[in-house]
Design a protein around this motif. Structure first.
Motif, PDB file in Angstrom:
ATOM      1  N   UNK A 142       0.829  -1.210   0.000  1.00  0.00           N
ATOM      2  CA  UNK A 142       0.000   0.000   0.000  1.00  0.00           C
ATOM      3  C   UNK A 142       0.863   1.260   0.000  1.00  0.00           C
ATOM      4  N   UNK A 143       0.505   2.231  -0.820  1.00  0.00           N
ATOM      5  CA  UNK A 143       1.169   3.529  -0.826  1.00  0.00           C
ATOM      6  C   UNK A 143       1.066   4.133   0.578  1.00  0.00           C
ATOM      7  N   UNK A 144       2.184   4.423   1.253  1.00  0.00           N
ATOM      8  CA  UNK A 144       2.108   4.925   2.629  1.00  0.00           C
ATOM      9  C   UNK A 144       1.469   6.303   2.749  1.00  0.00           C
ATOM     10  N   UNK A 145       1.287   7.011   1.623  1.00  0.00           N
ATOM     11  CA  UNK A 145       0.654   8.333   1.665  1.00  0.00           C
ATOM     12  C   UNK A 145      -0.864   8.248   1.562  1.00  0.00           C
ATOM     13  N   UNK A 146      -1.394   7.054   1.380  1.00  0.00           N
ATOM     14  CA  UNK A 146      -2.796   6.891   1.018  1.00  0.00           C
ATOM     15  C   UNK A 146      -3.743   7.548   2.027  1.00  0.00           C
ATOM     16  N   UNK A 147      -3.456   7.393   3.312  1.00  0.00           N
ATOM     17  CA  UNK A 147      -4.356   7.938   4.334  1.00  0.00           C
ATOM     18  C   UNK A 147      -4.351   9.460   4.380  1.00  0.00           C
TER      19      UNK A 147
END
Length: 206
Positions: A142-147
């Motif tokens: 998962x892209x860690x910036x998603x949230x």
């Protein structure tokens, strides 16, 4: 126009298949994994209590390299790869070193998966794949910036891999995937007709 790719999230990929006698080594690991699943009653109980679809030694055994020589040999390989990855990440270990903190077996039954998670208190985490039957799950990153993307629109389906919110890494027997432990990842449901077998690990900084 210039685009500068900042704060990249590297994932390390290597293989054990180039090692001498890989097939014998991989078979020994597979046999050891199944032997543990038969003998480790505490691990089976932990797996059932935590709704793990199959068997994992994660909650029951913390001495696999001491318990079985094949895991000690695997540790030797992993130590080398962890050192290479740490150098590529430009870690300043300040006289310390990365040490294998934990090593555990995963036997994921058909239909079972492992929901998204991170590995707290570790620096590097990863998995070695032992038995990957047709249809077995990929590793979902998962892209860690998603949230934090808030009102950002979705990415186009034809966006390149480094622009996608999720990336699926498909392993084969002998594949090693390694990532920084803060990176969220999961294992989607195993669509194979037989179990998917892997060995996961964490490295800490000491």
């Amino acid at each position: 126009m210039t685009l500068r790719p900042l704060f990249v999230t590297p994932v390390y990929e290597a293989t054990l298949t180039t090692n001498r006698s890989f097939e014998n080594f991989n078979r020994e690991i597979l046999e050891a994994c199944h032997a543990l699943a038969e003998e480790d009653q505490a691990g089976r109980a932990w797996s059932k209590a935590h709704a793990y679809g199959g068997y994992t030694s994660y909650g029951s055994l913390d001495d696999l390299p001491q318990r079985m020589s094949v895991f000690a040999d695997l540790k030797t390989h992993l130590d080398r790869h962890a050192k290479t990855f740490a150098e590529a990440l430009h870690y300043d270990l300040r006289g310390g070193r990365l040490r294998l903190d934990s090593l555990w077996v995963n036997i994921l039954k058909p239909g079972a998966g492992h929901t998204g998670h991170i590995h707290p208190h570790s620096v590097l985490s990863g998995t070695v794949y032992v038995d990957v039957p047709p249809g077995a799950s990929a590793l979902k990153i998962e892209d860690p910036r998603l949230a934090m993307m808030m009102a950002a629109p979705a990415r186009r389906t034809d966006a390149p891999e480094d622009a996608q919110p999720f990336v699926y890494l498909q392993p084969s027997p002998g594949t090693i995937f390694m990532w920084e432990s803060w990176l969220r990842h999961e294992v989607p449901a195993n669509r194979a007709k037989s179990p998917r077998v892997s060995v996961s690990f964490n490295y800490g900084w000491r």
